[in-house]
Design a protein around this motif. Sequence first.
Motif, PDB file in Angstrom:
ATOM      1  N   LEU A  59      36.767  30.209  40.564  1.00 34.03           N
ATOM      2  CA  LEU A  59      37.755  31.281  40.561  1.00 34.03           C
ATOM      3  C   LEU A  59      37.064  32.631  40.722  1.00 34.03           C
ATOM      4  O   LEU A  59      37.537  33.493  41.467  1.00 34.03           O
ATOM      5  CB  LEU A  59      38.588  31.245  39.280  1.00 34.03           C
ATOM      6  N   GLU A  60      35.940  32.817  40.044  1.00 36.91           N
ATOM      7  CA  GLU A  60      35.194  34.073  40.191  1.00 36.91           C
ATOM      8  C   GLU A  60      34.756  34.271  41.639  1.00 36.91           C
ATOM      9  O   GLU A  60      34.852  35.382  42.178  1.00 36.91           O
ATOM     10  CB  GLU A  60      33.988  34.087  39.255  1.00 36.91           C
ATOM     11  N   MET A  61      34.298  33.202  42.298  1.00 39.47           N
ATOM     12  CA  MET A  61      33.910  33.301  43.710  1.00 39.47           C
ATOM     13  C   MET A  61      35.126  33.626  44.584  1.00 39.47           C
ATOM     14  O   MET A  61      35.031  34.437  45.503  1.00 39.47           O
ATOM     15  CB  MET A  61      33.243  32.008  44.180  1.00 39.47           C
ATOM     16  N   ARG A  62      36.258  33.008  44.287  1.00 38.84           N
ATOM     17  CA  ARG A  62      37.485  33.284  45.042  1.00 38.84           C
ATOM     18  C   ARG A  62      37.883  34.749  44.884  1.00 38.84           C
ATOM     19  O   ARG A  62      38.269  35.408  45.860  1.00 38.84           O
ATOM     20  CB  ARG A  62      38.610  32.359  44.566  1.00 38.84           C
ATOM     21  N   LEU A  63      37.791  35.266  43.675  1.00 42.38           N
ATOM     22  CA  LEU A  63      38.147  36.665  43.440  1.00 42.38           C
ATOM     23  C   LEU A  63      37.249  37.609  44.231  1.00 42.38           C
ATOM     24  O   LEU A  63      37.698  38.664  44.700  1.00 42.38           O
ATOM     25  CB  LEU A  63      38.082  36.992  41.947  1.00 42.38           C
ATOM     26  N   GLN A  64      35.987  37.237  44.402  1.00 40.77           N
ATOM     27  CA  GLN A  64      35.060  38.076  45.164  1.00 40.77           C
ATOM     28  C   GLN A  64      35.392  38.088  46.658  1.00 40.77           C
ATOM     29  O   GLN A  64      34.820  38.881  47.409  1.00 40.77           O
ATOM     30  CB  GLN A  64      33.614  37.625  44.939  1.00 40.77           C
ATOM     31  N   GLN A  65      36.317  37.252  47.089  1.00 42.07           N
ATOM     32  CA  GLN A  65      36.760  37.231  48.481  1.00 42.07           C
ATOM     33  C   GLN A  65      38.053  38.019  48.691  1.00 42.07           C
ATOM     34  O   GLN A  65      38.489  38.198  49.841  1.00 42.07           O
ATOM     35  CB  GLN A  65      36.946  35.785  48.942  1.00 42.07           C
ATOM     36  N   ASP A  66      38.671  38.480  47.622  1.00 42.25           N
ATOM     37  CA  ASP A  66      39.897  39.274  47.733  1.00 42.25           C
ATOM     38  C   ASP A  66      39.532  40.645  48.306  1.00 42.25           C
ATOM     39  O   ASP A  66      38.707  41.360  47.732  1.00 42.25           O
ATOM     40  CB  ASP A  66      40.544  39.425  46.352  1.00 42.25           C
ATOM     41  N   PRO A  67      40.134  41.044  49.426  1.00 41.66           N
ATOM     42  CA  PRO A  67      39.834  42.359  49.985  1.00 41.66           C
ATOM     43  C   PRO A  67      40.059  43.514  49.007  1.00 41.66           C
ATOM     44  O   PRO A  67      39.372  44.536  49.094  1.00 41.66           O
ATOM     45  CB  PRO A  67      40.782  42.457  51.187  1.00 41.66           C
ATOM     46  N   PHE A  68      40.996  43.364  48.087  1.00 42.70           N
ATOM     47  CA  PHE A  68      41.207  44.420  47.094  1.00 42.70           C
ATOM     48  C   PHE A  68      40.002  44.541  46.162  1.00 42.70           C
ATOM     49  O   PHE A  68      39.628  45.637  45.758  1.00 42.70           O
ATOM     50  CB  PHE A  68      42.463  44.137  46.265  1.00 42.70           C
ATOM     51  N   VAL A  69      39.403  43.421  45.797  1.00 40.94           N
ATOM     52  CA  VAL A  69      38.214  43.446  44.944  1.00 40.94           C
ATOM     53  C   VAL A  69      37.026  43.973  45.738  1.00 40.94           C
ATOM     54  O   VAL A  69      36.307  44.866  45.283  1.00 40.94           O
ATOM     55  CB  VAL A  69      37.926  42.037  44.356  1.00 40.94           C
ATOM     56  N   VAL A  70      36.833  43.434  46.935  1.00 36.37           N
ATOM     57  CA  VAL A  70      35.720  43.861  47.789  1.00 36.37           C
ATOM     58  C   VAL A  70      35.798  45.358  48.057  1.00 36.37           C
ATOM     59  O   VAL A  70      34.779  46.054  48.024  1.00 36.37           O
ATOM     60  CB  VAL A  70      35.724  43.066  49.123  1.00 36.37           C
ATOM     61  N   GLY A  71      37.012  45.863  48.309  1.00 36.19           N
ATOM     62  CA  GLY A  71      37.200  47.275  48.625  1.00 36.19           C
ATOM     63  C   GLY A  71      37.262  48.194  47.426  1.00 36.19           C
ATOM     64  O   GLY A  71      37.458  49.400  47.576  1.00 36.19           O
ATOM     65  N   GLY A  72      37.108  47.640  46.223  1.00 36.74           N
ATOM     66  CA  GLY A  72      37.130  48.471  45.020  1.00 36.74           C
ATOM     67  C   GLY A  72      38.498  49.018  44.674  1.00 36.74           C
ATOM     68  O   GLY A  72      38.611  49.987  43.922  1.00 36.74           O
ATOM     69  N   VAL A  73      39.557  48.392  45.199  1.00 40.29           N
ATOM     70  CA  VAL A  73      40.926  48.823  44.902  1.00 40.29           C
ATOM     71  C   VAL A  73      41.344  48.360  43.508  1.00 40.29           C
ATOM     72  O   VAL A  73      42.084  49.051  42.815  1.00 40.29           O
ATOM     73  CB  VAL A  73      41.905  48.298  45.982  1.00 40.29           C
TER      74      VAL A  73
END
Length: 95
Positions: A59-73
């Motif tokens: 799940l942590e790896m999946r979250l790191q693929q969310d564009p909102f997480v990657v983009g710091g949103v």
Amino acid sequence: MFVVTLKFSANKARASALMEGHNAWIKQGFDDGIFLLTGSLQQSAGGAVLAHNTSRADLEMRLQQDPFVVGGVVSADILEIAPGRTDDRLAFLRA
């Protein structure tokens, strides 16, 4: 089972530019059988995800693929729940 909160950061204004990718990320979570529910946190604070059928590490790896997480949103916070008692309609969560 996991409850994930995605709380908006100071970069909230970038959300509209990343929304298409974020929605595709959500769709993939449902298609993969991981996400049970997604929705908005009230008062426009961000979003939430109810996830199962996965490990915390995955799940942590999946979250790191969310564009909102990657983009710091948003920043993601994971709560892990070991279901003990459930309504019969949610019995699959105890497995």
